[in-house]
Enzyme design. Structure first.
Site: not given
Ligand SMILES: NC(=O)CC[C@H](N)C(=O)O
Length: 223
Positions: A85, A196, A198
């Site tokens: 990002c 994302h 994560e």
């Protein structure tokens, strides 16, 4: 065990989650303030957030920090460099990846779950996926509309798709060229992605599909 640096700029806000995902994938990891230097690391992650409050253009100021010279040196040594990002924005702004992330087609912050097609498994971050696999991850950005004049030196890694892997206009959240959600350099050791991974690295987060990005990276760094 390979050791990774997660670089923290003023305004970074996804560093802790990224650290957790790397640990879960079997890597050693340290948060590194952007004023420090990158000694003895096997790879680098530039996490998401709002570095310098997205002033001028998202990632533009961080890209000019001194530490980015060290990131460039590690990239040319073939070490894995991942930009998530805001990290992807830093990679394009610093010239480590070509093209630019323009404001979203509908110019506002977009926060939602998307499907992605894994279009290339020959990178340091996708080797554990199947070619064409469809995965689920969240996006959260205002400037994710990827564009490049020339894609000849780029590997398209992730594309916004429907749940069957069809890449159509309706599944393009931000106006990105060819529904691009992530690209890598030719060598496959530098990858930028807007979604994302994560935030999709544990079942209780709603998806574990992103964990293989980190597992692939850890495995790659062992070589
Ligand atoms: N989640 C993020 O990293 C946000 C990236 C950037 N600040 C944007 O809005 O485009």
């Amino acid at each position: 065990m390979p050791r990774f640096a997660v670089i923290v700029f003023p305004g970074t806000n996804c560093d802790f989650e990224t650290v957790e995902a790397i640990k879960k994938a079997g890597g050693e990891v340290e948060r590194v303030w952007y004023k420090s230097s990158l000694k003895n690391f096997d790879g680098v992650v530039l996490p998401g957030g709002f570095s310098y409050a997205d002033y001028l253009r998202a990632g533009a100021i961080s890209a000019r920090a001194e530490i980015m010279q060290e990131v460039k040196a590690l990239a040319s040594e073939g070490k894995p460099i991942l930009g998530i990002c805001n990290g992807f924005q830093v990679l394009t702004e610093s010239g480590l990846l070509p093209g630019a992330l323009r404001p979203n087609k509908i110019p506002r912050f977009l926060c939602k779950w998307v499907h992605l097609k894994v279009s290339d498994t020959q990178t340091a971050f996708t080797q554990f996926y199947e070619e064409g696999e469809v995965i689920r991850m969240p996006i959260a950005h205002a400037e994710g509309n990827y564009y490049a004049d020339d894609l000849s030196r780029v590997k398209i890694t992730f594309q916004y798709s429907d749940e069957k892997g069809n890449i159509v206009d309706e599944t393009n959240p931000n106006g990105s060229l060819l529904n691009i959600a992530g690209i890598s350099n030719e060598k496959g050791n530098v990858l930028g992605m807007m979604p994302h991974p994560e935030r999709a690295s544990d079942k209780w987060l709603g998806s574990e599909d992103g964990l293989k990005v980190f597992k692939s990276m850890v495995e790659y760094a062992k070589r």
